[in-house]
Design a protein around this motif. Structure first.
Motif, PDB file in Angstrom:
ATOM      1  N   GLY A 104       5.271  -1.610 -15.029  1.00 38.21           N
ATOM      2  CA  GLY A 104       5.585  -0.184 -15.051  1.00 38.21           C
ATOM      3  C   GLY A 104       6.633   0.109 -16.108  1.00 38.21           C
ATOM      4  O   GLY A 104       7.055  -0.769 -16.868  1.00 38.21           O
ATOM      5  N   ARG A 105       7.108   1.340 -16.147  1.00 42.46           N
ATOM      6  CA  ARG A 105       8.027   1.774 -17.209  1.00 42.46           C
ATOM      7  C   ARG A 105       9.480   1.389 -16.957  1.00 42.46           C
ATOM      8  O   ARG A 105      10.280   1.338 -17.883  1.00 42.46           O
ATOM      9  N   TYR A 106       9.857   1.152 -15.698  1.00 42.27           N
ATOM     10  CA  TYR A 106      11.275   0.988 -15.342  1.00 42.27           C
ATOM     11  C   TYR A 106      11.622  -0.493 -15.193  1.00 42.27           C
ATOM     12  O   TYR A 106      11.457  -1.085 -14.134  1.00 42.27           O
ATOM     13  N   LYS A 107      12.095  -1.066 -16.285  1.00 44.49           N
ATOM     14  CA  LYS A 107      12.331  -2.503 -16.357  1.00 44.49           C
ATOM     15  C   LYS A 107      13.732  -2.860 -15.865  1.00 44.49           C
ATOM     16  O   LYS A 107      14.677  -2.085 -16.030  1.00 44.49           O
ATOM     17  N   PRO A 108      13.902  -4.052 -15.310  1.00 47.06           N
ATOM     18  CA  PRO A 108      15.191  -4.418 -14.698  1.00 47.06           C
ATOM     19  C   PRO A 108      16.325  -4.664 -15.686  1.00 47.06           C
ATOM     20  O   PRO A 108      17.481  -4.747 -15.273  1.00 47.06           O
ATOM     21  N   TRP A 109      16.032  -4.782 -16.965  1.00 43.46           N
ATOM     22  CA  TRP A 109      17.096  -4.909 -17.959  1.00 43.46           C
ATOM     23  C   TRP A 109      17.502  -3.542 -18.513  1.00 43.46           C
ATOM     24  O   TRP A 109      18.434  -3.441 -19.291  1.00 43.46           O
ATOM     25  N   ASP A 110      16.776  -2.492 -18.105  1.00 36.55           N
ATOM     26  CA  ASP A 110      17.076  -1.123 -18.521  1.00 36.55           C
ATOM     27  C   ASP A 110      17.617  -0.323 -17.342  1.00 36.55           C
ATOM     28  O   ASP A 110      17.709  -0.816 -16.218  1.00 36.55           O
ATOM     29  N   TYR A 111      17.927   0.928 -17.623  1.00 37.31           N
ATOM     30  CA  TYR A 111      18.379   1.844 -16.569  1.00 37.31           C
ATOM     31  C   TYR A 111      17.662   3.171 -16.764  1.00 37.31           C
ATOM     32  O   TYR A 111      17.512   3.636 -17.888  1.00 37.31           O
ATOM     33  N   TRP A 123       7.474   0.795 -11.273  1.00 41.35           N
ATOM     34  CA  TRP A 123       6.720   2.045 -11.353  1.00 41.35           C
ATOM     35  C   TRP A 123       7.538   3.272 -11.000  1.00 41.35           C
ATOM     36  O   TRP A 123       7.146   4.387 -11.289  1.00 41.35           O
ATOM     37  N   SER A 124       8.657   3.097 -10.346  1.00 38.88           N
ATOM     38  CA  SER A 124       9.481   4.246  -9.965  1.00 38.88           C
ATOM     39  C   SER A 124      10.942   3.808  -9.876  1.00 38.88           C
ATOM     40  O   SER A 124      11.223   2.708  -9.386  1.00 38.88           O
ATOM     41  N   PRO A 125      11.876   4.634 -10.334  1.00 34.42           N
ATOM     42  CA  PRO A 125      13.297   4.297 -10.200  1.00 34.42           C
ATOM     43  C   PRO A 125      13.829   4.570  -8.800  1.00 34.42           C
ATOM     44  O   PRO A 125      15.006   4.327  -8.527  1.00 34.42           O
ATOM     45  N   ASP A 126      12.955   5.051  -7.911  1.00 33.13           N
ATOM     46  CA  ASP A 126      13.390   5.424  -6.559  1.00 33.13           C
ATOM     47  C   ASP A 126      12.711   4.621  -5.463  1.00 33.13           C
ATOM     48  O   ASP A 126      13.334   4.265  -4.470  1.00 33.13           O
ATOM     49  N   HIS A 139       0.819  -1.219   0.000  1.00 35.88           N
ATOM     50  CA  HIS A 139       0.000   0.000   0.000  1.00 35.88           C
ATOM     51  C   HIS A 139       0.851   1.267   0.000  1.00 35.88           C
ATOM     52  O   HIS A 139       0.547   2.241  -0.691  1.00 35.88           O
ATOM     53  N   GLU A 140       1.925   1.258   0.787  1.00 37.53           N
ATOM     54  CA  GLU A 140       2.789   2.437   0.847  1.00 37.53           C
ATOM     55  C   GLU A 140       3.444   2.691  -0.511  1.00 37.53           C
ATOM     56  O   GLU A 140       3.561   3.838  -0.951  1.00 37.53           O
ATOM     57  N   MET A 141       3.855   1.613  -1.190  1.00 36.00           N
ATOM     58  CA  MET A 141       4.440   1.744  -2.521  1.00 36.00           C
ATOM     59  C   MET A 141       3.440   2.380  -3.485  1.00 36.00           C
ATOM     60  O   MET A 141       3.767   3.296  -4.244  1.00 36.00           O
ATOM     61  N   ILE A 142       2.203   1.918  -3.445  1.00 32.89           N
ATOM     62  CA  ILE A 142       1.169   2.442  -4.341  1.00 32.89           C
ATOM     63  C   ILE A 142       0.956   3.925  -4.107  1.00 32.89           C
ATOM     64  O   ILE A 142       0.891   4.726  -5.038  1.00 32.89           O
ATOM     65  N   ARG A 143       0.879   4.321  -2.831  1.00 28.63           N
ATOM     66  CA  ARG A 143       0.663   5.743  -2.511  1.00 28.63           C
ATOM     67  C   ARG A 143       1.863   6.598  -2.930  1.00 28.63           C
ATOM     68  O   ARG A 143       1.708   7.707  -3.437  1.00 28.63           O
ATOM     69  N   SER A 144       3.065   6.060  -2.761  1.00 27.73           N
ATOM     70  CA  SER A 144       4.259   6.865  -3.004  1.00 27.73           C
ATOM     71  C   SER A 144       4.466   7.175  -4.475  1.00 27.73           C
ATOM     72  O   SER A 144       5.059   8.188  -4.830  1.00 27.73           O
ATOM     73  N   VAL A 145       3.987   6.310  -5.361  1.00 27.14           N
ATOM     74  CA  VAL A 145       4.207   6.539  -6.791  1.00 27.14           C
ATOM     75  C   VAL A 145       2.931   6.928  -7.523  1.00 27.14           C
ATOM     76  O   VAL A 145       2.914   7.049  -8.736  1.00 27.14           O
TER      77      VAL A 145
END
Length: 350
Positions: free
Chosen positions: A316-323, A295-298, A191-197
């Motif tokens: 989400g947009r930030y995939k683990p094979w990308d940076y 969903w977030s790089p942070d 839930h905290e992750m969802i709210r933060s992004v």
């Protein structure tokens, strides 16, 4: 004369007894193969139910499918049959990757998806155009691609599996339910992750409630949504309820009326599934679908929580094979380099 008759009766009796003895031996004799040879019976592993897992291999992100397959294969003793779905142009690449790596031992079938089935069913103005790729809709057509199985697992390619896939396969589906999903409100730790992004986790984020057709559904906009990136599906119920036809109907209506393409969630595959399966699906154990990692790089989960998770999903947009991306080490543990050198990871020092 009487003596001759008596002899004939005795001979006839002996003949009958001889025939009976021959027949008895033929029925009850031990086969030669069992006398001197060990019988090659199926092992318990071979007799166990095969687990069909469907994963797409898309151009530009084929390494995702490889990492997902590697993680599943490495964490189970179950007999898994991978259905790897691709377009005609990508199939040779993924086949070569598997056959020339340590994945060559897996059982797999490569299935070609014909994007012509989507003609006239997709709007081109979605807020996330990357979701318009044809393979994103493979999950709608599972019975057309998978013929012989009663129960099927579908996984998005941007996942890794840390648990035994047998546990996910054993998910119970209630009578009359064609599929099981994870609710977006099912795990307090997320839930905290969802709210933060600023993520969407209700129907309001995926359907345009300004449209009469959506309001006529009678679904509250605050209803919790679900994520169709992990599906356990019952093929008999899917076909009986004509799920594919229902999904196509809403795709076509969206083309005509723009019912969900411009929503905050950018729903393309998710939105029609939310409509068709509303109130008619079973639940997957929340630990079998820990999502929002992309969903977030942070924003990050705790390492302890991620270690306990059975399945991780970088939706989400930030995939683990990308940076940039987060928790890439957990994903990269399962990645197998491309023997052809075509697919490369994007890293800050690359």
């Amino acid at each position: 004369m009487a003596l001759l008759k008596k002899i004939n009766q005795i001979l006839l009796l002996l003949l009958v007894l001889t025939v009976c003895a021959i027949l008895y031996n033929k029925v009850h004799q031990v086969p030669l193969a069992l006398k001197n040879e060990t019988v090659d019976l199926e092992s318990p592993e071979e007799m166990a139910e095969e687990i069909p897992v469907v994963i797409c291999a898309a151009a530009g992100r084929m390494g995702a499918a490889v990492a997902a397959i590697s993680s599943i294969y490495s964490n189970t003793e179950a007999s898994v049959l991978f259905y790897i779905v691709g377009l005609k142009t990508t199939i040779p690449h993924i086949r070569k990757w598997i056959e020339n790596s340590k994945l060559k031992e897996i059982k797999f079938k490569v299935v070609e998806f014909n994007p012509m089935v989507l003609k006239g069913k997709i709007r081109q103005d979605a807020s996330r155009p990357e979701l318009l790729q044809p393979l994103n809709f493979v999950r709608f057509y599972l019975p057309l691609l998978i013929q012989k199985h009663e129960k099927v697992i579908y996984l998005d390619d941007d996942v890794i599996v840390q648990g035994d896939i047998q546990e996910l396969y054993d998910t119970k589906l209630a009578p009359g339910h064609a599929a099981a999903f994870s609710d977006d409100c099912d795990l307090p730790s997320t839930h905290e992750m969802i709210r933060s992004v600023g993520m969407q986790n209700t129907y309001m984020g995926f359907l345009d409630y300004r449209k009469q057709a959506i309001r006529d559904l009678g679904i509250s906009p605050s209803t919790c949504s679900f994520n169709p990136g992990v599906i356990v599906a019952n093929m008999t119920e899917w076909k009986h309820q004509r799920i594919t036809k229902q999904l196509e109907k809403w795709m076509q209506r969206n083309v005509e009326e723009n019912l969900y393409s411009s929503t905050l969630g950018g729903g393309v595959a998710t939105s029609p599934m939310l409509i068709v399966f509303h109130g008619k699906y079973s639940s997957i154990n929340p630990m079998w679908h820990i999502r929002h990692l992309g969903w977030s790089p942070d924003a990050r989960y705790s390492e302890q929580f991620l270690q306990e998770a059975k399945l991780l999903h970088w939706n989400g947009r930030y995939k683990p094979w990308d940076y940039p991306s987060v928790h890439t080490d957990l994903w990269e543990n399962w990645f197998i380099p491309d023997p052809s050198g075509k697919f490369k990871l994007t890293r800050p020092d690359s």
